[in-house]
Design a protein around this motif. Structure first.
Motif, PDB file in Angstrom:
ATOM      1  N   ASN A   1      39.747  33.961  47.024  1.00  0.00           N
ATOM      2  CA  ASN A   1      38.739  34.242  46.009  1.00  0.00           C
ATOM      3  C   ASN A   1      39.393  34.944  44.820  1.00  0.00           C
ATOM      4  OD1 ASN A   1      36.605  35.430  44.459  1.00  0.00           O
ATOM      5  ND2 ASN A   1      35.235  35.221  46.210  1.00  0.00           N
ATOM      6  N   GLN A   2      39.302  34.343  43.637  1.00  0.00           N
ATOM      7  CA  GLN A   2      39.953  34.913  42.455  1.00  0.00           C
ATOM      8  C   GLN A   2      39.354  36.275  42.095  1.00  0.00           C
ATOM      9  OE1 GLN A   2      39.816  32.397  39.009  1.00  0.00           O
ATOM     10  NE2 GLN A   2      40.901  33.846  37.698  1.00  0.00           N
ATOM     11  N   ARG A   3      38.047  36.436  42.260  1.00  0.00           N
ATOM     12  CA  ARG A   3      37.412  37.710  41.933  1.00  0.00           C
ATOM     13  C   ARG A   3      37.920  38.814  42.854  1.00  0.00           C
ATOM     14  NH1 ARG A   3      32.682  38.644  39.020  1.00  0.00           N
ATOM     15  NH2 ARG A   3      32.695  40.834  38.375  1.00  0.00           N
TER      16      ARG A   3
ATOM     17  N   GLY B   1      41.236  40.112  41.828  1.00  0.00           N
ATOM     18  CA  GLY B   1      41.127  41.114  40.784  1.00  0.00           C
ATOM     19  C   GLY B   1      40.778  42.484  41.340  1.00  0.00           C
TER      20      GLY B   1
ATOM     21  N   ARG C   1      32.645  47.682  36.321  1.00  0.00           N
ATOM     22  CA  ARG C   1      32.989  46.278  36.108  1.00  0.00           C
ATOM     23  C   ARG C   1      32.707  45.860  34.677  1.00  0.00           C
ATOM     24  NH1 ARG C   1      29.203  43.202  40.321  1.00  0.00           N
ATOM     25  NH2 ARG C   1      30.228  44.733  41.652  1.00  0.00           N
TER      26      ARG C   1
ATOM     27  N   GLU D   1      34.371  41.347  50.058  1.00  0.00           N
ATOM     28  CA  GLU D   1      33.172  40.720  49.510  1.00  0.00           C
ATOM     29  C   GLU D   1      31.947  41.599  49.719  1.00  0.00           C
ATOM     30  OE1 GLU D   1      35.371  39.244  51.342  1.00  0.00           O
ATOM     31  OE2 GLU D   1      36.049  37.402  50.364  1.00  0.00           O
TER      32      GLU D   1
ATOM     33  N   PHE E   1      32.176  44.749  47.454  1.00  0.00           N
ATOM     34  CA  PHE E   1      31.972  44.400  46.046  1.00  0.00           C
ATOM     35  C   PHE E   1      30.497  44.118  45.769  1.00  0.00           C
ATOM     36  CE2 PHE E   1      31.962  41.448  42.441  1.00  0.00           C
ATOM     37  CZ  PHE E   1      32.702  42.173  41.521  1.00  0.00           C
TER      38      PHE E   1
ATOM     39  N   THR F   1      27.360  46.312  43.259  1.00  0.00           N
ATOM     40  CA  THR F   1      26.659  45.674  42.151  1.00  0.00           C
ATOM     41  C   THR F   1      25.547  46.546  41.595  1.00  0.00           C
ATOM     42  OG1 THR F   1      27.122  43.491  43.094  1.00  0.00           O
ATOM     43  CG2 THR F   1      25.378  43.627  41.440  1.00  0.00           C
TER      44      THR F   1
ATOM     45  N   ASN G   1      33.342  48.448  40.114  1.00  0.00           N
ATOM     46  CA  ASN G   1      34.264  47.310  40.186  1.00  0.00           C
ATOM     47  C   ASN G   1      34.886  47.094  41.555  1.00  0.00           C
ATOM     48  OD1 ASN G   1      36.001  49.477  40.294  1.00  0.00           O
ATOM     49  ND2 ASN G   1      37.286  48.835  38.578  1.00  0.00           N
TER      50      ASN G   1
END
Length: 628
Positions: A215-217, A220, A278, A321, A324, A328, A333
């Protein structure tokens, strides 16, 4: 008449038996030749060839090969030593994570005890006023701000030293480095912002690993966590020294030195990463992207608020996941352990400040300029720039500006000098008022010594922009590549609400500009990288910087001891940065160390336009005489 109130009993001298650099001085023959060869970009083979010349052999040097020369250089007094540490990770990466760093306390000691800064250091927090009535406060150096005063009051101690960090990402071909530069806020602003003063030391090369997470997110998030983890490792000694510490100043006085985090100079994305928020969230206030266009400043996200929000998240941080998603609700972040959480008095709402290069000049080019192009048209704007009379010292844009490539901060400044005058008469009146108000905010914010009156003018100009900004939307100038934008989701616009608040806390904001540090990475990263073999270059950069630091320290000591304080101006290094915002002329000094520093910093004469404006305002009004 002006008044100044100093904090009572601050800056007490404990003894006079501390060490200075001259106490560590050793001798080395043939210094000029050795220094030239060691600083030159010549390879070892080329140096060997040079030393083999008959005329050079006739000098009977104590070294005959490059290897012997470098061996002698290793015997010179050294500065802070480099370390390498492997960072363990629960997530796979392409290569092991290596952190190269130096003890930051040793780096600060090296700066603090530098003999060239002996009369360029501030020791005492102070409040400066324009008159003896103490009605109008002036903010300039870091120690004139409210945070330094409150820190001194809390500790009730004698003396504090403060640090400044700069985080820069640089690229040289396919090689990437993430250096961490360290500086002292005690050093006078004018000296600190000159590149030739070398008031910043490379303290760490932060790793930039390639995580293999799908997962690219999440990759990060892992990168952000790694930055905070590395900063916690590197800066841990400073967190301890923030409560206890002793250093020797340039003249041998031993003082208590505490190390709160004065400022961390970064651009907007990195500021969000350090504040643990974020994207589309302000790192300076509690505002989200829906509130970026508000005409007031939102409440500050203090360190206590952020840590309380993290404490309310009851998800395992190793569940990337899940953690993160749980962040929210607070727009965090995914960083669960901020580097500043155990640092006394370290608060993102204080050490993160508006920054001239990225927040003001870049905003002008990305937004104001594009609005004007949409209103006037590219052809008309280019024509107006092309017919301007060339002025010495200012760039002339004979081909216009709309097709400029690789625009630098200097170009941004040059364009701003002309801009308002060029759009008058071609743009609607309220549009010109809005653009002029923004220009006024940016110009006044760059003052090296703003006072309460100037800060009130900044707030008034910002309010004027918000009162007239609707015309920008009405004219349809906010556009993307495909459609018209009908919102004010501009992070840099919201950051302008923090200009006066940050100035009250940390002094003049121009001293926290990234201009100097952006140029410093050339000498700290790019030039050393060119001396490597392009394989495993991090340790080679460290060795090169270590050798250059030894040469520089020894050269200063030799110069001071030999009494050579008036070098040839043509041979002096010139600053690559733009120092015209900091321009205070000082009286010539007869002190040897002061004269040497002034010689090393001898650059073009700059003008303090803020001082000239104040002088012009005091001239009695009347008919202006015609020139002869």
């Amino acid at each position: 008449m002006s008044a100044e109130e100093q904090y009572k009993d601050a800056g007490t001298r404990y003894s006079q038996d501390g060490l200075t650099f001259l106490d560590l001085l050793t001798r080395m023959k043939e210094w000029e030749i050795a220094d030239f060869l060691l600083r030159s970009p010549l390879s070892m083979a080329a140096i060997n060839e040079f030393l083999a010349l008959p005329i050079i052999r006739g000098l009977k040097l104590s070294f005959s090969t490059a290897k012997e020369l470098r061996s002698q250089a290793e015997m010179l007094p050294k500065g802070p030593s480099w370390k390498c540490q492997i960072i363990p990770s629960l997530h796979r990466t392409k290569t092991p994570i290596q952190l190269f760093w130096r003890d930051p306390v040793e780096c600060l000691e090296a700066l603090f005890s530098n003999p060239l800064f002996h009369d360029k250091l501030d020791f005492v927090p102070r409040r400066v006023y324009t008159t003896a009535a103490r009605l109008t406060r002036v903010y300039s150096e870091w120690l004139t701000g409210d945070f330094a005063w409150e820190f001194q009051r809390h500790y009730n101690s004698w003396y504090h030293t403060f640090l400044r960090q700069t985080n820069i990402t640089t690229m040289t071909g396919a090689r990437v480095a993430h250096p961490l530069l360290l500086g002292l806020a005690n050093i006078h602003m004018q000296t600190r912002m000159k590149l030739s003063s070398r008031a910043f030391l490379l303290t760490a090369l932060l790793p930039i690993p390639q995580y293999l997470h799908s997962n690219q997110r999440m990759r990060g998030v892992l990168e952000d966590r790694l930055i905070h983890q590395c900063l916690s490792i590197v800066l841990k000694p400073l967190m301890i020294a923030a409560e206890i510490g002793i250093m020797s100043d340039p003249v041998g006085n031993v003082r208590h030195c505490y190390t709160p985090l004065a400022a961390y100079i970064v651009d907007t994305p990195e500021a969000c990463m350090l504040a643990c928020v974020r994207g589309k969230t302000s790192p300076f206030t509690m505002a989200s992207y829906l509130e970026f266009g508000d005409n007031f400043r939102h409440s500050e996200p203090t360190c206590h608020i952020t840590l309380d929000q993290l404490a309310k998240i009851h998800v395992d941080p190793n569940d990337l996941e899940g953690y993160f998603d749980a962040c929210t609700i607070y727009r965090l972040n995914g960083v669960h352990a901020p580097f500043w959480q155990d640092w006394p008095f370290a608060c993102p709402s204080v050490f993160l400040t508006p920054e001239a290069l990225h927040h003001w000049h870049k905003q002008f080019f990305d937004h104001d300029l594009q609005w004007c192009i949409a209103v006037l048209g590219a052809q008309e704007l280019d024509f107006r720039f092309s017919i301007l009379q060339p002025v010495t010292g200012y760039r002339h844009y004979s081909g216009g500006i709309t097709k400029l490539k690789q625009v630098t901060g200097r170009v941004h400044r040059d364009l701003q000098r002309y801009f308002v005058g060029l759009i008058v008469g071609a743009a609607p009146r309220r549009f010109v008022i809005a653009i002029c108000a923004l220009m006024d905010v940016w110009y006044m914010s760059q003052s090296p010594s703003p006072d309460d009156n100037l800060l009130a003018s900044i707030d008034q100009s910002l309010s004027t922009f918000h009162q007239n900004k609707d015309v920008i939307m009405t004219l349809g100038t906010r556009t993307s590549t495909k459609k018209t934008i009908d919102n004010w989701y501009i992070p840099k616009l919201e950051l302008m609400q923090s200009i006066t608040a940050s100035t009250h806390k940390v002094g003049a904001l121009i001293q926290w500009s990234a201009d100097t540090t952006e140029h410093a990475h050339v000498s700290e990263i790019k030039e050393p990288a060119r001396q490597t073999n392009n394989n495993d270059y991090d340790p080679q950069i460290c060795r090169h910087l270590d050798r250059q630091d030894k040469l520089r320290r020894f050269a200063i000591a030799m110069t001071l001891k030999s009494g050579v304080v008036d070098p040839d101006p043509e041979e002096l290094p010139m600053d690559e940065g733009d120092d015209e915002d900091i321009a205070e002329l000082e009286e010539p000094s007869t002190d040897q160390r002061t004269a040497l520093l002034e010689g090393l910093n001898r650059t073009r004469v700059t003008t303090n336009y803020f001082l000239k404006a104040k002088e012009a305002a005091t001239v009695p009004h009347g008919p202006s005489p015609h020139p002869p």
